[in-house]
Each structure stands twice: as structure tokens, then as C-alpha cells.
Design a protein around this motif. Structure first.
Motif, PDB file in Angstrom:
ATOM      1  N   PRO A 182      -5.055   2.847  -1.671  1.00 27.00           N
ATOM      2  CA  PRO A 182      -3.897   3.753  -1.598  1.00 27.00           C
ATOM      3  C   PRO A 182      -3.778   4.660  -2.817  1.00 27.00           C
ATOM      4  O   PRO A 182      -3.217   5.764  -2.708  1.00 27.00           O
ATOM      5  CB  PRO A 182      -2.701   2.805  -1.471  1.00 27.00           C
ATOM      6  CG  PRO A 182      -3.195   1.487  -1.965  1.00 27.00           C
ATOM      7  CD  PRO A 182      -4.639   1.428  -1.650  1.00 27.00           C
ATOM      8  N   LEU A 183      -4.299   4.217  -3.959  1.00 30.58           N
ATOM      9  CA  LEU A 183      -4.324   5.090  -5.135  1.00 30.58           C
ATOM     10  C   LEU A 183      -5.160   6.331  -4.847  1.00 30.58           C
ATOM     11  O   LEU A 183      -4.728   7.473  -5.085  1.00 30.58           O
ATOM     12  CB  LEU A 183      -4.900   4.320  -6.330  1.00 30.58           C
ATOM     13  CG  LEU A 183      -5.361   5.124  -7.550  1.00 30.58           C
ATOM     14  CD1 LEU A 183      -4.208   5.880  -8.180  1.00 30.58           C
ATOM     15  CD2 LEU A 183      -6.021   4.224  -8.574  1.00 30.58           C
ATOM     16  N   PHE A 184      -6.359   6.132  -4.307  1.00 29.70           N
ATOM     17  CA  PHE A 184      -7.211   7.275  -3.963  1.00 29.70           C
ATOM     18  C   PHE A 184      -6.556   8.153  -2.898  1.00 29.70           C
ATOM     19  O   PHE A 184      -6.663   9.381  -2.934  1.00 29.70           O
ATOM     20  CB  PHE A 184      -8.571   6.803  -3.443  1.00 29.70           C
ATOM     21  CG  PHE A 184      -9.364   5.953  -4.400  1.00 29.70           C
ATOM     22  CD1 PHE A 184      -9.171   6.029  -5.770  1.00 29.70           C
ATOM     23  CD2 PHE A 184     -10.313   5.047  -3.918  1.00 29.70           C
ATOM     24  CE1 PHE A 184      -9.907   5.239  -6.650  1.00 29.70           C
ATOM     25  CE2 PHE A 184     -11.046   4.256  -4.776  1.00 29.70           C
ATOM     26  CZ  PHE A 184     -10.847   4.342  -6.147  1.00 29.70           C
ATOM     27  N   GLU A 185      -5.887   7.515  -1.934  1.00 31.39           N
ATOM     28  CA  GLU A 185      -5.247   8.279  -0.857  1.00 31.39           C
ATOM     29  C   GLU A 185      -4.203   9.241  -1.400  1.00 31.39           C
ATOM     30  O   GLU A 185      -3.988  10.325  -0.831  1.00 31.39           O
ATOM     31  CB  GLU A 185      -4.609   7.318   0.148  1.00 31.39           C
ATOM     32  CG  GLU A 185      -5.609   6.555   1.003  1.00 31.39           C
ATOM     33  CD  GLU A 185      -4.962   5.533   1.911  1.00 31.39           C
ATOM     34  OE1 GLU A 185      -5.589   5.175   2.931  1.00 31.39           O
ATOM     35  OE2 GLU A 185      -3.829   5.081   1.617  1.00 31.39           O
ATOM     36  N   ALA A 186      -3.561   8.871  -2.501  1.00 38.09           N
ATOM     37  CA  ALA A 186      -2.515   9.730  -3.078  1.00 38.09           C
ATOM     38  C   ALA A 186      -3.064  11.054  -3.590  1.00 38.09           C
ATOM     39  O   ALA A 186      -2.299  12.004  -3.803  1.00 38.09           O
ATOM     40  CB  ALA A 186      -1.790   8.985  -4.202  1.00 38.09           C
ATOM     41  N   PHE A 187      -4.381  11.139  -3.780  1.00 40.93           N
ATOM     42  CA  PHE A 187      -4.998  12.368  -4.292  1.00 40.93           C
ATOM     43  C   PHE A 187      -5.359  13.350  -3.177  1.00 40.93           C
ATOM     44  O   PHE A 187      -5.848  14.447  -3.478  1.00 40.93           O
ATOM     45  CB  PHE A 187      -6.235  12.024  -5.112  1.00 40.93           C
ATOM     46  CG  PHE A 187      -5.930  11.570  -6.512  1.00 40.93           C
ATOM     47  CD1 PHE A 187      -5.902  12.477  -7.554  1.00 40.93           C
ATOM     48  CD2 PHE A 187      -5.648  10.239  -6.781  1.00 40.93           C
ATOM     49  CE1 PHE A 187      -5.602  12.078  -8.848  1.00 40.93           C
ATOM     50  CE2 PHE A 187      -5.355   9.823  -8.068  1.00 40.93           C
ATOM     51  CZ  PHE A 187      -5.330  10.744  -9.104  1.00 40.93           C
ATOM     52  N   ALA A 188      -5.153  12.987  -1.932  1.00 43.34           N
ATOM     53  CA  ALA A 188      -5.486  13.883  -0.820  1.00 43.34           C
ATOM     54  C   ALA A 188      -4.719  15.194  -0.952  1.00 43.34           C
ATOM     55  O   ALA A 188      -3.512  15.208  -1.243  1.00 43.34           O
ATOM     56  CB  ALA A 188      -5.156  13.207   0.514  1.00 43.34           C
TER      57      ALA A 188
ATOM     58  N   ARG B 149       0.828  -1.213   0.000  1.00 44.50           N
ATOM     59  CA  ARG B 149       0.000   0.000   0.000  1.00 44.50           C
ATOM     60  C   ARG B 149       0.857   1.255   0.000  1.00 44.50           C
ATOM     61  O   ARG B 149       0.552   2.234  -0.687  1.00 44.50           O
ATOM     62  CB  ARG B 149      -0.943  -0.029   1.205  1.00 44.50           C
ATOM     63  CG  ARG B 149      -1.999  -1.115   1.108  1.00 44.50           C
ATOM     64  CD  ARG B 149      -2.674  -1.388   2.438  1.00 44.50           C
ATOM     65  NE  ARG B 149      -3.588  -2.526   2.334  1.00 44.50           N
ATOM     66  CZ  ARG B 149      -3.933  -3.305   3.342  1.00 44.50           C
ATOM     67  NH1 ARG B 149      -3.447  -3.063   4.559  1.00 44.50           N
ATOM     68  NH2 ARG B 149      -4.762  -4.320   3.161  1.00 44.50           N
ATOM     69  N   SER B 150       1.938   1.240   0.766  1.00 46.26           N
ATOM     70  CA  SER B 150       2.842   2.387   0.803  1.00 46.26           C
ATOM     71  C   SER B 150       3.487   2.617  -0.562  1.00 46.26           C
ATOM     72  O   SER B 150       3.614   3.764  -1.014  1.00 46.26           O
ATOM     73  CB  SER B 150       3.907   2.169   1.874  1.00 46.26           C
ATOM     74  OG  SER B 150       4.810   3.246   1.916  1.00 46.26           O
ATOM     75  N   GLN B 151       3.887   1.530  -1.217  1.00 42.89           N
ATOM     76  CA  GLN B 151       4.493   1.652  -2.546  1.00 42.89           C
ATOM     77  C   GLN B 151       3.506   2.259  -3.540  1.00 42.89           C
ATOM     78  O   GLN B 151       3.875   3.124  -4.352  1.00 42.89           O
ATOM     79  CB  GLN B 151       4.937   0.277  -3.056  1.00 42.89           C
ATOM     80  CG  GLN B 151       6.140  -0.298  -2.348  1.00 42.89           C
ATOM     81  CD  GLN B 151       6.532  -1.676  -2.875  1.00 42.89           C
ATOM     82  OE1 GLN B 151       7.693  -2.044  -2.817  1.00 42.89           O
ATOM     83  NE2 GLN B 151       5.577  -2.426  -3.391  1.00 42.89           N
ATOM     84  N   ILE B 152       2.259   1.794  -3.501  1.00 41.83           N
ATOM     85  CA  ILE B 152       1.246   2.312  -4.430  1.00 41.83           C
ATOM     86  C   ILE B 152       1.028   3.800  -4.186  1.00 41.83           C
ATOM     87  O   ILE B 152       1.053   4.619  -5.121  1.00 41.83           O
ATOM     88  CB  ILE B 152      -0.077   1.539  -4.262  1.00 41.83           C
ATOM     89  CG1 ILE B 152       0.102   0.074  -4.635  1.00 41.83           C
ATOM     90  CG2 ILE B 152      -1.181   2.171  -5.132  1.00 41.83           C
ATOM     91  CD1 ILE B 152      -1.039  -0.827  -4.167  1.00 41.83           C
ATOM     92  N   ARG B 153       0.805   4.159  -2.932  1.00 42.41           N
ATOM     93  CA  ARG B 153       0.524   5.556  -2.581  1.00 42.41           C
ATOM     94  C   ARG B 153       1.699   6.463  -2.967  1.00 42.41           C
ATOM     95  O   ARG B 153       1.496   7.533  -3.574  1.00 42.41           O
ATOM     96  CB  ARG B 153       0.243   5.647  -1.084  1.00 42.41           C
ATOM     97  CG  ARG B 153      -0.228   6.997  -0.598  1.00 42.41           C
ATOM     98  CD  ARG B 153      -0.769   6.897   0.823  1.00 42.41           C
ATOM     99  NE  ARG B 153       0.123   6.170   1.712  1.00 42.41           N
ATOM    100  CZ  ARG B 153      -0.127   4.947   2.218  1.00 42.41           C
ATOM    101  NH1 ARG B 153      -1.244   4.309   1.938  1.00 42.41           N
ATOM    102  NH2 ARG B 153       0.753   4.359   3.028  1.00 42.41           N
ATOM    103  N   ASP B 154       2.918   6.042  -2.663  1.00 44.26           N
ATOM    104  CA  ASP B 154       4.089   6.874  -2.952  1.00 44.26           C
ATOM    105  C   ASP B 154       4.330   6.990  -4.459  1.00 44.26           C
ATOM    106  O   ASP B 154       4.701   8.062  -4.954  1.00 44.26           O
ATOM    107  CB  ASP B 154       5.327   6.301  -2.271  1.00 44.26           C
ATOM    108  CG  ASP B 154       5.263   6.410  -0.753  1.00 44.26           C
ATOM    109  OD1 ASP B 154       4.380   7.126  -0.239  1.00 44.26           O
ATOM    110  OD2 ASP B 154       6.087   5.748  -0.085  1.00 44.26           O
ATOM    111  N   THR B 155       4.150   5.894  -5.176  1.00 48.92           N
ATOM    112  CA  THR B 155       4.400   5.911  -6.616  1.00 48.92           C
ATOM    113  C   THR B 155       3.381   6.777  -7.336  1.00 48.92           C
ATOM    114  O   THR B 155       3.733   7.593  -8.201  1.00 48.92           O
ATOM    115  CB  THR B 155       4.376   4.475  -7.177  1.00 48.92           C
ATOM    116  OG1 THR B 155       5.374   3.694  -6.519  1.00 48.92           O
ATOM    117  CG2 THR B 155       4.653   4.473  -8.672  1.00 48.92           C
ATOM    118  N   VAL B 156       2.112   6.600  -6.993  1.00 48.53           N
ATOM    119  CA  VAL B 156       1.077   7.443  -7.606  1.00 48.53           C
ATOM    120  C   VAL B 156       1.312   8.898  -7.239  1.00 48.53           C
ATOM    121  O   VAL B 156       1.167   9.795  -8.082  1.00 48.53           O
ATOM    122  CB  VAL B 156      -0.328   6.971  -7.187  1.00 48.53           C
ATOM    123  CG1 VAL B 156      -1.396   7.961  -7.662  1.00 48.53           C
ATOM    124  CG2 VAL B 156      -0.617   5.586  -7.755  1.00 48.53           C
ATOM    125  N   GLY B 157       1.705   9.152  -5.995  1.00 51.39           N
ATOM    126  CA  GLY B 157       1.998  10.521  -5.580  1.00 51.39           C
ATOM    127  C   GLY B 157       3.105  11.145  -6.407  1.00 51.39           C
ATOM    128  O   GLY B 157       3.027  12.320  -6.784  1.00 51.39           O
TER     129      GLY B 157
END
Length: 317
Positions: A134-140, A105-113
């Protein structure tokens, strides 16, 4: 006799590990593209079935490799080449598949960010249906978004066996994100993990449901009029939202579902009304596929998203 008798052999497509032979992206801080494809084998490894969609990104790339030599041919779904002249889309390969869900999840969030920081649209090839969390979380902190889900199931369980970030909870977790303004869920049918209380919670939260049966009866207009003009939309596409006659490669087949053209027209209609800020395709299970038919459908839907995002990059709203 040729060792591989495919249309790609006739087109002259060479072996490639990227989607349709797109350029590989080695530096996400400088992708120099309108969009970046990212393969995500898994977010949540499950005790019962493991990372059952882990092979999906490579399976989708493999079936679409046969069209690498035809990438710039006339695509009749766009009445022109898939990529307009001067528009670049790249493939960043796959994220590592860790045994620990928190690591994935951390990898997904950081990469999308990182992709969003570069001003580029992420296209994610999943992966189980918890990948979008985590993809959606990256849009915060990046604006306000409409979430458009295509899925046979509503994913509104608070938890299943203690797991609150798994595939049955994707949309409930999204509803708790303050940057998600509107939720439109399309294609639900049959029986899944949702209980009556979960449906009631989703309705109380303001979710707009358009069932698969309603789509077949009334067409896509009830969906499209829910997408506010000039809004920003995150599209999450679960493969079991499609009819299993064209998408057999899912873990939970349910009769009915959207047809291929309904899915394509929905993506086109969404792009006409809003900017696609992200696209993800999840829940494709190669082990359940039939002769690559589902992989090809998935690949063409991803290609549709690529073409739409590429065209939007030329005409930003």
C-alpha cells in the motif's frame, strides 16, 4: 546504582517516545518538515504467526532513544550533525494495528498519501514485508519511480494460501503498478518461498537481480550503475537482507547477507544518484533479537535514511 546503564544515561537523554527525540507530528496535513516517520505495526496479520513484527516500530524507537540528547552532535557517518541546520524531520507515531488486513492497508495508503500531498518524504518503520504494497500504491499518479529492494527473498509469489497481498508477493504486486519503471532487487540468497517459475516471471518482467554473493564478490557498483541519475527511487529494506550476525531479529535467518557498511554505502550511493522519494524498513522481529543488537542496526539504518533525505531537501534536483 543507576536503574538503566546505557550510553543514553551518560549523554543525559530523557525518556522519549519519538525516534531519537524528534518532534512529534500531530497534523500530517501540515508536517512542516523534510520527512515524516510513520510506525506501521502490520499490514497483513497471518493465521500462522499473527502480526509478528508489530512491536518493531516501538523497539527501534526505544533503542534509539538513548541518542536523543546527541541528535545534534557530530555524526561521523555524515561528517556533521545528522540533521543539517534548519532541516526538520518529525515522527508521526504509529498507525493502529487492526485485525483486518484491508483496514491496515487502507490506513497505510491514505496516511502515506497525505504525507505526499504535503510535499514531504515518508519514512516507514514496519511491520511485515507486505507493508510496502500500500505504500507503493500511494505513489500512483505522482510520477515514475525506480524500486530498490534489499532482501534475502525476491517476494514474487502470486499468492500463498490464497493471500495475494502478503509478504511473499510484495515485488510481484509492485511490478503490476504502472508508475514503477524499474525494479532492482539486492541481497537474495538461500531458499525462500520463490519457485523457479517465480524467478522466471521476475526475470521476464525485467527485474535486475544482484545477489548477496555478487555484492560480496563485486561490491556495490553493479547495483549503483542500475540507478539512473536524477531518477526517483523508493527504497524498501527488509531486515533479513542483512547478515544475521548483525541482524538476528528476523523470522527467517539466512547465512550471508549484506554487512552494515555495505548497507550504509548502498543508501549513500543511491542518494548520490537519485532522489529518495520514500524509505521503509520492514521485517524486524523484536522477539528474535539479541540484546537489542538488531534494533540498533535497524535504528542506525533509519537514521542514515533520515540524514540523506534531510540533505537532499537542501539541494533538490
Amino acid at each position: 546504582m543507576p536503574t538503566q546503564q546505557t550510553i543514553g544515561s551518560m549523554y543525559g537523554s530523557a525518556p522519549t517516545t519519538t525516534f531519537m527525540g524528534l518532534p512529534a507530528c500531530l497534523d500530517l496535513s501540515r508536517p512542516e518538515a523534510a520527512a515524516v516517520l510513520i510506525g506501521v505495526p502490520a499490514a497483513t496479520p497471518y493465521a500462522s504467526v499473527g502480526s509478528y513484527c508489530a512491536d518493531a516500530p516501538n523497539a527501534i524507537r526505544a533503542v534509539m532513544a538513548q541518542y536523543a540528547a546527541a541528535l545534534h552532535h557530530h555524526d561521523f557517518d555524515f561528517d556533521g550533525p545528522l540533521l543539517p541546520p534548519g532541516v526538520r524531520v518529525v515522527d508521526a507515531g504509529n498507525l493502529p494495528n487492526a485485525d483486518e488486513a484491508a483496514v491496515n492497508r487502507s490506513q497505510i495508503r491514505d496516511t502515506v498519501g497525505a504525507v505526499l500531498d504535503a510535499g514531504v518524504v515518508p519514512l516507514v518503520l514496519g511491520g511485515d514485508d507486505s507493508v510496502p504494497i500500500p505504500l507503493f500504491e500511494a505513489f500512483a499518479g505522482r510520477g515514475r519511480f525506480t524500486l530498490l529492494q534489499i532482501d534475502a527473498h525476491i517476494d514474487w509469489r502470486d499468492e500463498v494460501d490464497g493471500e495475494r497481498l502478503g509478504l511473499s508477493s510484495t515485488m510481484r504486486r509492485a511490478s503490476e503498478m504502472t508508475h514503477i519503471d524499474r525494479m532492482i532487487q539486492v541481497g537474495q540468497r538461500g531458499v525462500g518461498s520463490a519457485r523457479p517459475a517465480d524467478v522466471a516471471d521476475a526475470t521476464a518482467a525485467g527485474v535486475h537481480f544482484i545477489s548477496a554473493h555478487q555484492v560480496h564478490r563485486e561490491g556495490l557498483e553493479p547495483v549503483l550503475r542500475l540507478i539512473e541519475p536524477a531518477s526517483e527511487v523508493l527504497i524498501t529494506f527488509d531486515c533479513d537482507g542483512l547478515d544475521p550476525a548483525i541482524m538476528p531479529g528476523v523470522i527467517g535467518r539466512v547465512p550471508g547477507g549484506l554487512s552494515y557498511w555495505q548497507a550504509v554505502d548502498l543508501l549513500h550511493g543511491a542518494a548520490e544518484r537519485a532522489r529518495i522519494a520514500s524509505f521503509d524498513l520492514v521485517e524486524f522481529m523484536p522477539a528474535r533479537d539479541v540484546d537489542g543488537a538488531g534494533a540498533l542496526v535497524a535504528g542506525r539504518l533509519v537514521a542514515t535514511a533520515v540524514g540523506l533525505i534531510a540533505r537532499q531537501s537542501q539541494n533538490p534536483t
